[in-house]
Design an enzyme around this catalytic site. Structure first.
Site, PDB file in Angstrom:
ATOM      1  N   ALA A 130      46.543  39.796  41.282  1.00 16.27           N
ATOM      2  CA  ALA A 130      45.278  39.076  41.435  1.00 16.27           C
ATOM      3  C   ALA A 130      44.950  38.386  40.122  1.00 16.27           C
ATOM      4  O   ALA A 130      45.164  38.958  39.047  1.00 16.27           O
ATOM      5  CB  ALA A 130      44.157  40.040  41.821  1.00 16.27           C
ATOM      6  N   ALA A 132      41.655  36.262  38.518  1.00 19.23           N
ATOM      7  CA  ALA A 132      40.293  35.780  38.703  1.00 19.23           C
ATOM      8  C   ALA A 132      39.814  35.066  37.443  1.00 19.23           C
ATOM      9  O   ALA A 132      40.584  34.834  36.512  1.00 19.23           O
ATOM     10  CB  ALA A 132      39.378  36.947  39.052  1.00 19.23           C
ATOM     11  N   SER A 133      38.524  34.721  37.404  1.00 19.14           N
ATOM     12  CA  SER A 133      37.995  33.930  36.302  1.00 19.14           C
ATOM     13  C   SER A 133      37.900  34.722  35.004  1.00 19.14           C
ATOM     14  O   SER A 133      38.030  34.166  33.918  1.00 19.14           O
ATOM     15  CB  SER A 133      36.612  33.387  36.664  1.00 19.14           C
ATOM     16  N   ALA A 135      39.595  37.988  34.487  1.00 16.03           N
ATOM     17  CA  ALA A 135      40.786  38.790  34.175  1.00 16.03           C
ATOM     18  C   ALA A 135      41.800  38.685  35.304  1.00 16.03           C
ATOM     19  O   ALA A 135      41.522  38.105  36.354  1.00 16.03           O
ATOM     20  CB  ALA A 135      40.376  40.254  33.974  1.00 16.03           C
ATOM     21  N   GLN A 136      42.978  39.251  35.065  1.00 13.59           N
ATOM     22  CA  GLN A 136      43.970  39.374  36.131  1.00 13.59           C
ATOM     23  C   GLN A 136      44.527  40.797  36.132  1.00 13.59           C
ATOM     24  O   GLN A 136      44.392  41.540  35.161  1.00 13.59           O
ATOM     25  CB  GLN A 136      45.075  38.342  35.987  1.00 13.59           C
ATOM     26  N   VAL A 137      45.154  41.164  37.251  1.00 16.88           N
ATOM     27  CA  VAL A 137      45.583  42.553  37.453  1.00 16.88           C
ATOM     28  C   VAL A 137      47.092  42.622  37.636  1.00 16.88           C
ATOM     29  O   VAL A 137      47.674  41.865  38.428  1.00 16.88           O
ATOM     30  CB  VAL A 137      44.881  43.168  38.689  1.00 16.88           C
ATOM     31  N   ASP A 286      29.494  43.530  44.167  1.00 13.84           N
ATOM     32  CA  ASP A 286      30.523  42.534  44.504  1.00 13.84           C
ATOM     33  C   ASP A 286      31.457  43.101  45.569  1.00 13.84           C
ATOM     34  O   ASP A 286      32.679  43.035  45.436  1.00 13.84           O
ATOM     35  CB  ASP A 286      31.299  42.156  43.241  1.00 13.84           C
TER      36      ASP A 286
END
Length: 513
Positions: A130, A132-133, A135-137, A286
């Site tokens: 994933a 996102a704006s 961070a990423q995983v 969220d």
């Protein structure tokens, strides 16, 4: 001067993006804004013409980058500014960006944790699952053999956010100065709340702490679980937590094929959301489908705790009474709750406000129960804010957005079910426990105990007061005396003269020693 020039340049780039996506309706609140939008309209890209206004705005914000994606998600709570339809479209704004290189992610992990990635993880997947704006995983396996997910902050995101938030403050200040009629919308306060939220989201230790707190709150609830935090591999820009295995909650056909009961899932989601808000006063803000999964045993599994919210006990009471008032069609009580909470100025008519609540609630409540959106209903209260001079309550905007997202999840699973009706017994039970006669007695007892506990301190202060009187050293400013008198009048609990009787009485007793 340089700051102003930089803000103007950034404003020009924002204008280009909004023009290209035909999303300039945001500036049409003044005659000048409407004229500018009309002039720039021919320059819009025709590819976006078939989209709804909210969808066009979401696309523009996506193009502008991380801060604006977060801004769009925050704006989805402001139906008073953009309307219900646009707010609903923005609530669907997907926080997805192109991933940054794995080499950068590895460098951040090593720098933050003080060891090479190979020493910390037996295996670290370069391709993120994933992005996102913020961070990423990446999936990984620790040196101890534990399957984990590693969240890594996006390089340079803090600097980009600081630049954009400075622009937001600048614009909000100008709007409040140039448009006095819009000051009640508290733009600067809203930007401040947005800034606080994102700053906390950019420190992954806060997210880890939020997940751990929520895990403690649900420790005895097998229907709602939180991944375990690996604190030894967590720092400011890196978060390591247990890898979860489950089915995304919006994959309805996959869930049914796996033998899960949709109604049971909605009920668990309703119970979990109720417990977060009313029982704990601390909620996941969220809970979109990408952050909610169904485990093998039918339990809900939540991830991504970067955005959370809190509601104090008094506000929870107001919300509970408001929800029951709408569900029961008791608009008078809904209005009374707003006045008691201070959301509506006391000089306004409570009967007129009750009538306004009825005007937009009745058309909804006349529909089948499963079609009623309590979150949308609460959002429509913003439509009457100008008439009744209501100030926006920033602390409730996040909750309203979360309710909309939670409702959307429930409707995807089963459109025939109203999740708030499922939670109604819990709300009524909570109201009875917290607002019933027994609860009030317990509160009175607690207050009395607290008063007794503070008595030694009061006596100590009284002794010091007497000593000061003996030495002629005690002087009160006239403003202090007026504040004490006004404070007593406002409280309504004791006559204004009672504190003075207590002080004089204690003084007399101590002087006799």
């Amino acid at each position: 001067m340089f700051r102003v020039f930089r803000n103007l340049l950034r404003l020009a780039s924002i204008g280009r993006a909004l023009t290209r996506h035909d999303a300039l309706f945001l500036i049409e609140v003044t005659d000048g804004g409407r004229l500018l939008a009309k002039i720039l309209h021919p320059f819009a890209d025709s590819r976006y013409a078939s989209l709804r206004p909210g969808q066009r705005l979401a696309a523009a914000l996506q193009m502008l980058g991380p801060t604006f994606v977060k801004f769009g998600q925050a704006l989805s709570t402001r139906a008073d500014l953009v309307g219900d339809e646009v707010a609903a479209d923005l609530s669907e704004l997907q926080d997805r960006l192109a991933p940054f290189p794995a080499a950068a992610a590895r460098a951040i992990v090593a720098a933050e944790l003080g060891q090479p990635v190979e020493a910390l993880y037996r295996h670290f997947e370069d391709e993120p699952v994933a992005a996102a704006s913020i961070a990423q995983v990446h999936l990984a396996v620790t040196s101890d053999g534990e399957e984990v997910a590693v969240k890594v902050l996006r390089p340079g995101v803090e600097q980009k956010f600081a630049r954009d938030i400075a622009l937001f403050y600048w614009l909000a200040g100008w709007v409040e100065r140039l448009l006095p009629s819009m000051r009640r919308l508290r733009f600067v306060d809203s930007v401040h709340a947005f800034e606080d939220s994102v700053i906390m989201e950019m420190d992954l230790r806060f997210e880890a702490a939020a997940a751990a707190e929520m895990a403690d709150n649900f420790a005895d609830d097998p229907t709602f679980t939180i991944p375990t935090i690996d604190w030894q591999r967590t720092a400011h820009r890196v978060l390591t937590m247990e890898r979860i295995h489950g089915i995304s909650i919006d994959e309805v056909e996959v869930l049914m094929a796996a033998g899960h009961d949709r109604v049971a899932i909605v009920e668990k989601a309703a119970d979990a959301f109720f417990n977060m808000v009313f029982r704990d006063g601390f909620f996941h803000a969220d809970m979109h489908p990408g952050n909610l999964f169904v485990g093998e045993n039918g339990q809900l599994i939540a991830v991504d705790f970067g955005i959370t919210g809190r509601v104090d006990k008094q506000t929870r009471r107001f919300l509970g009474e408001m929800l029951l008032g709408f569900l029961n069609g008791d608009y008078r009580r809904v209005a009374e709750v707003h006045f008691e909470a201070g959301f509506v100025p006391p000089d306004k008519s409570i009967d007129a406000f009750a009538q306004a609540c009825r005007s937009f609630a009745e058309p909804l409540l006349g529909r089948p129960l499963h079609e009623i959106s309590i979150a949308r209903l609460l959002g429509q209260l913003f439509e009457v804010t100008e008439t009744f001079a209501m100030e926006v309550q920033p602390q409730l905007l996040l909750l309203q957005k979360s309710m909309l997202v939670a409702e959307g999840v429930g409707r995807r699973l089963d459109p025939q079910i109203n999740m708030w009706q499922l939670a109604r017994p819990l709300i009524e039970q909570w109201m009875t426990s917290n607002l019933g006669p027994q609860a009030r007695v317990m509160e009175s007892v607690s207050a009395m105990v607290a008063s007794f506990e503070s008595l030694p301190r009061l006596v100590s202060h009284a002794e010091k007061t007497v000593e000061a009187l003996r030495n002629g050293g005690l002087k009160l400013h006239p403003e202090s005396i007026r504040s004490l008198q006004n404070g007593g009048r406002r409280s309504g609990l004791f006559p204004t003269w009672l504190p003075w009787v207590l002080v004089v009485g204690l003084t007399a007793l101590l002087l006799r020693r």
